[in-house]
Design an enzyme around this catalytic site. Structure first.
Site, PDB file in Angstrom:
ATOM      1  N   GLN A 189      -8.333   6.159   1.151  1.00 27.25           N
ATOM      2  CA  GLN A 189      -9.181   7.249   1.054  1.00 27.25           C
ATOM      3  C   GLN A 189      -8.882   8.094   2.278  1.00 27.25           C
ATOM      4  O   GLN A 189      -9.058   7.627   3.370  1.00 27.25           O
ATOM      5  CB  GLN A 189     -10.535   6.588   1.046  1.00 27.25           C
TER       6      GLN A 189
ATOM      7  N   LYS B 275     -15.458   5.588  -7.509  1.00 27.25           N
ATOM      8  CA  LYS B 275     -14.268   4.729  -8.025  1.00 27.25           C
ATOM      9  C   LYS B 275     -14.281   3.469  -8.481  1.00 27.25           C
ATOM     10  O   LYS B 275     -13.830   2.875  -9.444  1.00 27.25           O
ATOM     11  CB  LYS B 275     -13.188   5.064  -6.967  1.00 27.25           C
TER      12      LYS B 275
ATOM     13  N   ASP C 210      -2.107   7.859  -6.253  1.00 33.15           N
ATOM     14  CA  ASP C 210      -2.772   9.093  -6.143  1.00 33.15           C
ATOM     15  C   ASP C 210      -1.400  10.258  -5.998  1.00 33.15           C
ATOM     16  O   ASP C 210      -1.722  11.298  -5.983  1.00 33.15           O
ATOM     17  CB  ASP C 210      -2.960   9.066  -4.424  1.00 33.15           C
TER      18      ASP C 210
END
Ligand code: NAP
Length: 297
Positions: free
Chosen positions: A98, A54, A121
């Site tokens: 995460q 990422k 997200d």
């Protein structure tokens, strides 16, 4: 018949390139780069790989990457304090924590501490709610990536029968919602669904998000169906010549003889997730800077 292979890797590369070009224009307009903060707690090797890629992809797309690595024993209060700092930081447009988090941390509480307009997200309950009532928020990256592949292949989805196998909050449910918004007729199947092969056989579109290697067989598919395989499963070392191979939730070889189009694993849905994350971050940056979100982003 041999199915068209839907090349998610190439599609994702084009999306990343487009995002990179628009991110450079954003920098000119806003006088700063769009920024993504990624928080990793602990040392889970798979998460470490995701966070590294990422970071690399964010920099390659002309955006700022802020990586925060915290020890596995970080307290919930400390993690919440970091999220609060990132919420208030004007250089940060998107925040990603995460998952999975170490067991002592309440994932839902952490996600809900993220400002909804930085929740790239799309896991915050406000963004899930917005998706559910058709308002613009952030949509989880993997299902949004699947929709992009479907729209590219099929165009108008109106009236098509879609079966989504899996009902998780991060893939199955938002996927079903997006298909419904696109006027497909949607069925959500799960572990309690009866006669799953019969249910899947009526689908023009099958999205498999289960986590069971090669569960969906060729004879579950209608001729010409479009198959999106979200599953990522690593075969156990003892599986003979296949040891350690990555496979999806669909038996790719045999399904290819029946489907009209199918995503491979790897190289299908997987690469779309990071590309869409970058896209969501750039959308957040425009909104946060009071700029219009560019057409086609
Ligand atoms: P999850 O939270 O474990 O959900 C799995 C879903 O599959 C559940 O709804 C479960 O039903 C259903 N299911 C389990 N066994 C089934 C069966 N025998 N028949 C029908 N349905 C069954 O998984 P997830 O997070 O949605 O992820 C699904 C897969 O996608 C995994 O392989 C994951 O690695 C992959 N994934 C890939 C990406 C990517 O490509 N970037 C991103 C996210 C996930 P119940 O609800 O009834 O238990």
């Amino acid at each position: 018949m041999s199915a068209e292979r839907i090349d998610g890797k190439a599609f994702a590369a084009r999306l990343r390139e487009r995002v990179g070009a628009l991110a450079a224009e954003f920098e000119t307009q806003a006088g700063r780069k769009a920024g993504l903060a990624v928080v990793l707690v602990g040392e889970d090797p798979a998460s470490d790989v995701y966070v590294r890629s990422k970071n690399k992809a964010t920099l390659a797309a002309n955006m700022e990457s802020f990586e925060h690595r915290l020890p596995a024993d970080t307290s919930e209060a400390d993690l919440l304090a970091l999220v609060e700092r990132l919420n208030a930081d004007e250089a940060v447009d998107g925040i990603l924590v995460q998952l999975p988090l170490p067991g002592h941390l309440d994932e839902q509480a952490i996600i809900e501490a993220i400002a909804p307009d930085k929740d790239v997200d799309g896991f915050h309950v406000i963004n899930a709610g917005k998706l559910s009532v058709g308002r613009s928020g952030f949509v989880p990256c993997t299902p949004l990536g699947c929709m992009m592949l479907l729209a590219d292949r099929l165009g108008d989805l109106s009236g098509l029968e879609a079966v989504v196998i899996g009902r998780s909050n991060i893939v199955g449910k938002p996927m079903a919602q997006l298909l419904l918004d696109a006027n497909a007729t949607v069925t959500i199947a799960h572990s309690r669904t009866k006669n799953l092969p019969d249910v899947v056989r009526r689908a023009d579109i099958v999205v498999a998000a289960v986590g069971r290697p090669e569960m969906v067989r060729a004879d579950w598919l209608k001729d010409g169906a479009t198959v999106i395989d979200v599953g990522i499963n690593r075969l156990a070392p003892e599986t003979g010549a296949d040891k350690g191979r990555l496979v999806g939730d669909v038996a790719f070889e045999e399904a290819s003889a029946r489907a009209g189009a199918i995503t491979p694993v790897p190289g299908g849905v997987g690469p779309m997730t990071i590309a869409v994350l970058l896209r969501n971050t750039l959308v957040a940056a425009h909104r946060n800077a009071g700029l219009e979100v560019p057409e086609g982003l």
